[in-house]
Design a protein around this motif. Structure first.
Motif, PDB file in Angstrom:
ATOM      1  N   TYR A 138      20.479  45.240  93.891  1.00 37.46           N
ATOM      2  CA  TYR A 138      20.072  43.852  94.084  1.00 37.46           C
ATOM      3  C   TYR A 138      20.408  43.431  95.508  1.00 37.46           C
ATOM      4  O   TYR A 138      21.394  43.889  96.088  1.00 37.46           O
ATOM      5  CB  TYR A 138      20.811  42.922  93.116  1.00 37.46           C
ATOM      6  N   LYS A 142      20.166  35.641  97.678  1.00 38.79           N
ATOM      7  CA  LYS A 142      19.011  35.306  96.853  1.00 38.79           C
ATOM      8  C   LYS A 142      17.819  34.947  97.733  1.00 38.79           C
ATOM      9  O   LYS A 142      17.982  34.504  98.868  1.00 38.79           O
ATOM     10  CB  LYS A 142      19.351  34.141  95.920  1.00 38.79           C
ATOM     11  N   VAL A 174      13.852  39.993  90.873  1.00 42.23           N
ATOM     12  CA  VAL A 174      14.455  40.011  89.554  1.00 42.23           C
ATOM     13  C   VAL A 174      14.913  38.599  89.201  1.00 42.23           C
ATOM     14  O   VAL A 174      15.491  37.895  90.025  1.00 42.23           O
ATOM     15  CB  VAL A 174      15.631  41.016  89.478  1.00 42.23           C
ATOM     16  N   TYR A 175      14.617  38.183  87.977  1.00 37.88           N
ATOM     17  CA  TYR A 175      14.948  36.846  87.499  1.00 37.88           C
ATOM     18  C   TYR A 175      15.863  36.949  86.288  1.00 37.88           C
ATOM     19  O   TYR A 175      15.635  37.784  85.403  1.00 37.88           O
ATOM     20  CB  TYR A 175      13.693  36.080  87.058  1.00 37.88           C
ATOM     21  N   ALA A 176      16.867  36.094  86.247  1.00 41.97           N
ATOM     22  CA  ALA A 176      17.634  35.958  85.010  1.00 41.97           C
ATOM     23  C   ALA A 176      16.722  35.278  84.004  1.00 41.97           C
ATOM     24  O   ALA A 176      15.996  34.343  84.341  1.00 41.97           O
ATOM     25  CB  ALA A 176      18.889  35.132  85.249  1.00 41.97           C
ATOM     26  N   LYS A 177      16.728  35.740  82.756  1.00 48.58           N
ATOM     27  CA  LYS A 177      15.772  35.227  81.763  1.00 48.58           C
ATOM     28  C   LYS A 177      15.916  33.719  81.574  1.00 48.58           C
ATOM     29  O   LYS A 177      14.935  33.015  81.314  1.00 48.58           O
ATOM     30  CB  LYS A 177      15.943  35.948  80.435  1.00 48.58           C
ATOM     31  N   HIS A 188      16.086  33.675  93.675  1.00 52.44           N
ATOM     32  CA  HIS A 188      16.152  34.890  92.872  1.00 52.44           C
ATOM     33  C   HIS A 188      16.448  36.087  93.781  1.00 52.44           C
ATOM     34  O   HIS A 188      16.162  36.072  94.971  1.00 52.44           O
ATOM     35  CB  HIS A 188      14.841  35.111  92.121  1.00 52.44           C
ATOM     36  N   LYS A 202      20.355  49.523  85.299  1.00 51.43           N
ATOM     37  CA  LYS A 202      19.400  48.831  84.441  1.00 51.43           C
ATOM     38  C   LYS A 202      19.437  49.570  83.106  1.00 51.43           C
ATOM     39  O   LYS A 202      19.138  50.766  83.047  1.00 51.43           O
ATOM     40  CB  LYS A 202      18.005  48.896  85.062  1.00 51.43           C
ATOM     41  N   GLY A 239      17.562  40.585  78.669  1.00 53.26           N
ATOM     42  CA  GLY A 239      18.056  40.961  79.993  1.00 53.26           C
ATOM     43  C   GLY A 239      17.215  40.350  81.081  1.00 53.26           C
ATOM     44  O   GLY A 239      16.363  39.488  80.838  1.00 53.26           O
ATOM     45  N   ASP A 240      17.455  40.814  82.300  1.00 54.32           N
ATOM     46  CA  ASP A 240      16.722  40.302  83.457  1.00 54.32           C
ATOM     47  C   ASP A 240      15.252  40.667  83.387  1.00 54.32           C
ATOM     48  O   ASP A 240      14.859  41.658  82.763  1.00 54.32           O
ATOM     49  CB  ASP A 240      17.321  40.860  84.754  1.00 54.32           C
ATOM     50  N   TYR A 242      11.993  41.809  85.543  1.00 56.17           N
ATOM     51  CA  TYR A 242      11.678  42.497  86.799  1.00 56.17           C
ATOM     52  C   TYR A 242      10.200  42.322  87.147  1.00 56.17           C
ATOM     53  O   TYR A 242       9.316  42.671  86.359  1.00 56.17           O
ATOM     54  CB  TYR A 242      12.024  43.985  86.683  1.00 56.17           C
ATOM     55  N   VAL A 264      10.683  43.581  80.978  1.00 59.78           N
ATOM     56  CA  VAL A 264      11.941  42.990  80.518  1.00 59.78           C
ATOM     57  C   VAL A 264      12.386  43.709  79.252  1.00 59.78           C
ATOM     58  O   VAL A 264      11.571  44.064  78.388  1.00 59.78           O
ATOM     59  CB  VAL A 264      11.783  41.478  80.259  1.00 59.78           C
TER      60      VAL A 264
END
Length: 272
Positions: A138, A142, A174-177, A188, A202, A239-240, A242, A264
């Motif tokens: 990552y 951000k 990548v985003y947090a759900k 992000h 992952k 999870g995250d 993508y 995801v």
């Protein structure tokens, strides 16, 4: 007392003895790198067996593509130290060339993988696949989507450059759900599939995958389709999320043809 008669070899005979092309000897003679022992009265060159080791020494260094000029200088006064210096210099050059070839190979292999993946994409359909664990890096900072497109591209390019990978590497955002549709937190991380010391894992598991074709202005519609599909199958995000950019400008001129892969990890929805 016996008289010792030294055998001589014609150019062709000496080339056969050395298992090389006759033209190699003629070329080495021409550039003054390796000369015949002499010339007969009829004008033909001749070589002696005593020259065998000398030629093999020169030829072995030529085989590793040491420059003619350096070889000629070295063989004027060969020493262990100067031989070591030649070898170390060439070794460093080869290491750089090898890295360049590895980068080219990675680029081409990745293009083949992506073009194979993109051949039969079922747009508008959510796929479910069991995926193995993967290494993911990552970005430390951000990505601020309020920046200009030029700034966003520069941040993304710099991220990949720092990792030492090419733009064809599996990368994206990548985003947090929990933050997927929260505009007030429009920050992000970038991500890249690469195995480094600071990589995260992952997790393996069941992943939902959907492909978005076209501009990012309409990607929310694809996300909505993904979420609706999960709901109908009693699944939820685990999870995250993508968002991976597949070749884009290298494979299409127009943004309408760009393909973005969304994936995801999912699990069964727990009902009370």
């Amino acid at each position: 007392m016996k008289t010792y008669h030294q055998k001589t070899f014609t150019t062709g005979e000496f080339a056969k003895l050395l298992d090389i092309n006759k033209d190699t000897l003629l070329y080495y003679d021409k550039i003054d790198l390796f000369k015949p022992a002499g010339i007969h009265s009829n004008g033909y060159r001749y070589y002696t067996f005593e020259q065998f080791d000398q030629f093999m020494a020169i030829h072995s260094l030529r085989q590793v593509e040491l420059p003619i000029k350096e070889l000629k200088t070295y063989f004027e006064a060969p020493t262990i130290h100067s031989l070591q210096q030649l070898a170390m210099k060439k070794s460093k050059q080869l290491a750089l060339e090898l890295k360049k070839l590895q980068d080219i190979q990675f680029f081409l292999q990745r293009v083949v993988e992506l073009t194979n993946e993109m051949k039969d994409i079922p747009f508008g359909e959510v796929l479910f696949k069991q995926l193995p664990e993967e290494s993911i890096v990552y970005s430390e900072e951000k990505l601020d989507w309020s920046l200009s497109i030029e700034d966003l591209y520069q941040r993304s390019s710099q991220f990949l450059k720092e990792l030492g990978v090419k733009s064809t590497a599996a990368h994206g955002t990548v985003y947090a759900k929990e933050q997927l549709f929260q505009e007030e937190d429009d920050l992000h991380h970038l991500f890249c599939h690469v195995d480094t010391s600071n990589a995260k894992k992952k997790p393996a598991g069941l992943y939902a995958i959907i492909y978005h074709k076209g501009p990012f202005d309409f990607i929310d519609d694809t996300y909505t389709q993904l979420i609706n599909s999960l709901a109908t199958q009693n699944l939820e995000m685990d999870g995250d999320v993508y968002e991976e950019y597949l070749l884009h400008s290298i494979a299409a001129l127009e943004e309408e043809e760009f393909v973005t892969k969304i994936s995801v990890k999912v699990k069964q929805t727990v009902t009370a």
